[in-house]
Design a protein around this motif. Structure first.
Motif, PDB file in Angstrom:
ATOM      1  N   GLY A 183       0.780  -1.235   0.000  1.00  0.00           N
ATOM      2  CA  GLY A 183       0.000   0.000   0.000  1.00  0.00           C
ATOM      3  C   GLY A 183       0.805   1.274   0.000  1.00  0.00           C
TER       4      GLY A 183
ATOM      5  N   SER B  81      -1.168   4.917  -0.673  1.00  0.00           N
ATOM      6  CA  SER B  81      -1.187   5.778   0.514  1.00  0.00           C
ATOM      7  C   SER B  81      -0.467   7.091   0.244  1.00  0.00           C
TER       8      SER B  81
ATOM      9  N   TRP C 248      -2.706   9.398  -1.823  1.00  0.00           N
ATOM     10  CA  TRP C 248      -3.721  10.090  -1.031  1.00  0.00           C
ATOM     11  C   TRP C 248      -3.099  11.213  -0.207  1.00  0.00           C
TER      12      TRP C 248
ATOM     13  N   SER D  52      -2.033  -2.804   4.092  1.00  0.00           N
ATOM     14  CA  SER D  52      -2.841  -1.707   3.548  1.00  0.00           C
ATOM     15  C   SER D  52      -4.002  -1.382   4.480  1.00  0.00           C
TER      16      SER D  52
ATOM     17  N   LEU E 160      -2.708   0.714   7.308  1.00  0.00           N
ATOM     18  CA  LEU E 160      -2.492   2.097   6.895  1.00  0.00           C
ATOM     19  C   LEU E 160      -3.813   2.858   6.849  1.00  0.00           C
ATOM     20  N   SER E 161      -4.842   2.199   6.330  1.00  0.00           N
ATOM     21  CA  SER E 161      -6.152   2.831   6.251  1.00  0.00           C
ATOM     22  C   SER E 161      -6.723   3.110   7.631  1.00  0.00           C
TER      23      SER E 161
ATOM     24  N   PHE F 279      -9.241   8.332   5.190  1.00  0.00           N
ATOM     25  CA  PHE F 279      -8.680   7.623   4.038  1.00  0.00           C
ATOM     26  C   PHE F 279      -9.548   6.402   3.739  1.00  0.00           C
TER      27      PHE F 279
ATOM     28  N   LEU G 257      -9.723   3.602   2.078  1.00  0.00           N
ATOM     29  CA  LEU G 257      -8.942   2.593   1.368  1.00  0.00           C
ATOM     30  C   LEU G 257      -9.522   1.210   1.638  1.00  0.00           C
TER      31      LEU G 257
END
Length: 243
Positions: free
Chosen positions: A60, A64, A67, A90, A93-94, A100, A102
């Protein structure tokens, strides 16, 4: 055994088409590389994009960075990745940023499935050094990308610069030199040799040009060997859309 050494003193990694100084450390190279990739995607992103889809998203990093780097904050983002570990990262991270949006999905280039993208939204699809792992792209991949409701543009940054003009004099000469055990002439020749040796993609541009000739797509841009951290693996930008 018997393979000619690669002339690393002549060919260095590039950013934006310019060779990187040997004094720039790897961390800086990665930062520059990511910045060039993000800016390239933003440049070719349709106005009013509502959905961004990365094929072969790894953990990701690019989606990322895109974004965070100024792509539409309220768009829907998809990280399509074959490995479970990549999808898990990922998702982490979201989760770190509630704004975000994602989402992840298991994805296999050989059996590409975008049926979950059922809602018509203005869509950008892209791949960054992932189609390189598919020796021969099948027509089904292109057909299914085009069938995504609201699909507007696809951007690839892949090591296919050597495919831009495979019958050029330099390419023919390099094939002779390879048989004689001589080193590659230039970065494109070195990349072509590496791709063939490692089973990397051989037909992305061939299939896209065939689709363009058939009136199905328009190839908007090809920027040869724009960016590379590895001099043997420069990334070429290819941008296309439905005709």
């Amino acid at each position: 055994a018997g393979r000619a050494p690669f002339p690393v003193d002549r060919i260095r990694p590039m950013i934006g088409g310019e060779p990187i100084s040997d004094r720039v450390n790897q961390a800086c190279q990665v930062a520059y590389y990511t910045a060039v990739v993000v800016e390239t995607l933003k440049t070719h992103m349709p106005a009013g994009t509502e959905r961004v889809v990365e094929m072969g998203s790894g953990w990701g990093a690019i989606v990322s960075s895109l974004w965070l780097g100024g792509a539409p904050r309220d768009a829907e983002y998809w990280a399509l990745e074959i490995t479970e570990a990549g999808r898990e990262m990922s998702n982490l991270l979201s989760a770190a940023e509630p704004r975000f949006d994602l989402r992840t999905r298991a994805f296999d280039y050989h059996q590409a499935d975008f049926s979950f993208l059922a809602e018509p939204k203005k869509t950008l699809v892209y791949s960054i050094y992932s189609i390189e792992q598919i020796t021969f792209v099948q027509d089904a991949l292109i057909d299914r990308i085009m069938a995504i409701p609201g699909f507007e543009r696809c951007v690839h940054i892949e090591p296919v610069g050597w495919q831009v003009d495979p019958d050029a004099f330099s390419a023919r000469l390099d094939r002779v030199m390879k048989k004689l055990g001589l080193p590659p002439l230039d970065q494109a020749s070195a990349s072509g040799r590496r791709c063939r040796r490692k089973g990397k993609n051989r037909n992305l541009l061939e299939i896209l040009r065939r689709y363009e000739k058939a009136g199905k797509i328009v190839i908007e841009a090809i920027e040869k060997d724009l960016v590379a951290n590895d001099p043997l693996n420069p990334g070429t930008v290819v941008v296309w859309r439905p005709a």
